[in-house]
Design a protein around this motif. Structure first.
Motif, PDB file in Angstrom:
ATOM      1  N   PHE A 105       0.838  -1.204   0.000  1.00  0.00           N
ATOM      2  CA  PHE A 105       0.000   0.000   0.000  1.00  0.00           C
ATOM      3  C   PHE A 105       0.871   1.252   0.000  1.00  0.00           C
ATOM      4  N   ARG A 106       1.915   1.239   0.810  1.00  0.00           N
ATOM      5  CA  ARG A 106       2.825   2.389   0.889  1.00  0.00           C
ATOM      6  C   ARG A 106       3.438   2.700  -0.460  1.00  0.00           C
ATOM      7  N   TRP A 107       3.776   1.681  -1.234  1.00  0.00           N
ATOM      8  CA  TRP A 107       4.395   1.871  -2.536  1.00  0.00           C
ATOM      9  C   TRP A 107       3.431   1.524  -3.668  1.00  0.00           C
ATOM     10  N   SER A 108       2.170   1.845  -3.486  1.00  0.00           N
ATOM     11  CA  SER A 108       1.173   1.568  -4.521  1.00  0.00           C
ATOM     12  C   SER A 108       1.217   2.645  -5.602  1.00  0.00           C
ATOM     13  N   ILE A 174      -4.130  -3.711  -1.612  1.00  0.00           N
ATOM     14  CA  ILE A 174      -4.500  -2.310  -1.837  1.00  0.00           C
ATOM     15  C   ILE A 174      -6.001  -2.119  -1.639  1.00  0.00           C
ATOM     16  N   ALA A 175      -6.810  -3.050  -2.140  1.00  0.00           N
ATOM     17  CA  ALA A 175      -8.262  -2.949  -1.938  1.00  0.00           C
ATOM     18  C   ALA A 175      -8.603  -2.974  -0.453  1.00  0.00           C
ATOM     19  N   ALA A 179     -10.277   0.095   1.765  1.00  0.00           N
ATOM     20  CA  ALA A 179     -11.571  -0.199   2.394  1.00  0.00           C
ATOM     21  C   ALA A 179     -11.568   0.092   3.886  1.00  0.00           C
ATOM     22  N   THR A 180     -10.422  -0.056   4.528  1.00  0.00           N
ATOM     23  CA  THR A 180     -10.358   0.148   5.991  1.00  0.00           C
ATOM     24  C   THR A 180      -9.965   1.567   6.378  1.00  0.00           C
TER      25      THR A 180
END
Length: 350
Positions: A105-108, A174-175, A179-180
């Protein structure tokens, strides 16, 4: 490095000049006292200064150090490099699977694209989004996966590993992350310097002449004879070049450094060093060490130097003294040999 052609948007590039270099190879000449940016991995600033130019822009997961460097430049402050500071950076410690939801997520691509849009929106600056994604963001993600699943990478090969492991897990992580993250505070970011101030800043940068490290160095600062050195190097000698320069440069007034057949010049800036390249001066190979003689003045001392020798601290002093005792009427050379402890024969025991 900031560049701006008149009539176009400014362009900013970032160089990690000494990355992955062994500490033993580094010397004072390789890192300038003043820098334009500082990596946030190893960053020190007074909190009152950060409050004055900040707060930090929470929209940025990339280019944050450039953003802070630009703010510091506009504020008239300096970003300096402390050569005596040594830290341990453990970024290449292997990842575990539990690390991946955060790292991915950090490097998305999503966060990186938003970050670049925020950065360019603040500074009205040109940036190459796809280049950043392909050469920085995606390799970071892949390294995390390959570190956490080394056996799968070996078994599947890179292409299938990306297809069956990296891509599906990336979408899943990532999803889940988006979502959270529904009740997070509003993102903080500092008020920009303003379009007019930014425009004046970049126009000022564009009007400054960029130092030309390849220009012949005929400017003299004294009427005394200069101590000039000439050295040639090639790509395979990078591991010996820096220690060799560090040993001789304090003894010189100027060093002409000839780069033989380099596709990309190594990053080194020093007021005593002047670049000469085979692209500009021809394919002279090791003889390029003599090109500096074209720019030496009458009475100057010229030392031809090698890129794989550590010179004694008194090398220049002893050599010039030897020449002066002979009224500077000859050329002097030095030949060296390492002698064995028990010398029985001059030719075979060295």
């Amino acid at each position: 490095m900031i560049k701006k052609e008149k009539g176009s948007k400014p362009h900013v590039t970032e160089r990690h000049r000494l990355m992955d270099r062994p500490i033993a190879e580094l010397s004072d000449i390789m890192a300038p006292n003043e820098n334009e940016i500082v990596e946030f991995h190893c960053f020190l600033a007074r909190s009152d200064y950060i409050r004055r130019v900040g707060p930090m822009d929470e929209r940025l997961i990339t280019r944050e150090q450039i953003d802070f460097g630009l703010r510091s430049k506009i504020a008239g402050c300096k970003v300096t490099f402390e050569k005596s500071a040594v830290v341990t950076y453990m970024a290449k410690v292997p990842f575990e699977e539990v690390d991946l939801p955060y790292m991915v997520f950090r490097w998305s691509d999503e966060l990186a694209t938003r970050s670049l849009q925020a950065f360019t929106g603040t500074w009205e600056i040109e940036t190459e989004t796809e280049r950043v994604l392909n050469r920085w963001i995606r390799p970071h993600r892949f390294r995390a996966f390959s570190s956490a699943f080394p056996k799968q990478l070996e078994q599947l090969g890179r292409e299938n590993f990306i297809k069956y492991v990296v891509s599906p897990k990336t979408r899943k992580y990532i999803a889940s992350a988006f979502a959270t993250r529904t009740k997070i505070p509003d993102t903080r970011f500092p008020q920009g310097p303003g379009p007019k101030k930014i425009s004046l800043f970049f126009d000022d940068v564009a009007s400054q002449d960029e130092p030309d490290s390849t220009a012949p160095g005929w400017i003299r600062h004294s009427d005394k004879p200069m101590i000039i050195g000439g050295m040639a190097t090639m790509p395979s000698r990078m591991h010996t070049l820096w220690p060799a320069i560090a040993s001789i440069l304090p003894q010189l007034d100027r060093l002409y450094l000839f780069f033989d057949r380099f596709d990309k010049l190594p990053s080194i800036r020093h007021p005593k060093i002047i670049y000469l390249t085979s692209q500009s001066f021809g394919d002279h190979r090791a003889n390029g060490k003599f090109l500096g003689m074209l720019f030496a003045g009458d009475g100057d001392y010229y030392f031809s130097l090698d890129d794989d020798i550590l010179y004694p601290r008194d090398y220049v002093e002893r050599m010039t003294d030897f020449l002066q005792r002979g009224n500077n009427a000859f050329i002097a050379g030095v030949h060296g040999a390492r002698l064995k402890t028990d010398i029985k024969h001059y030719l075979t025991d060295r």
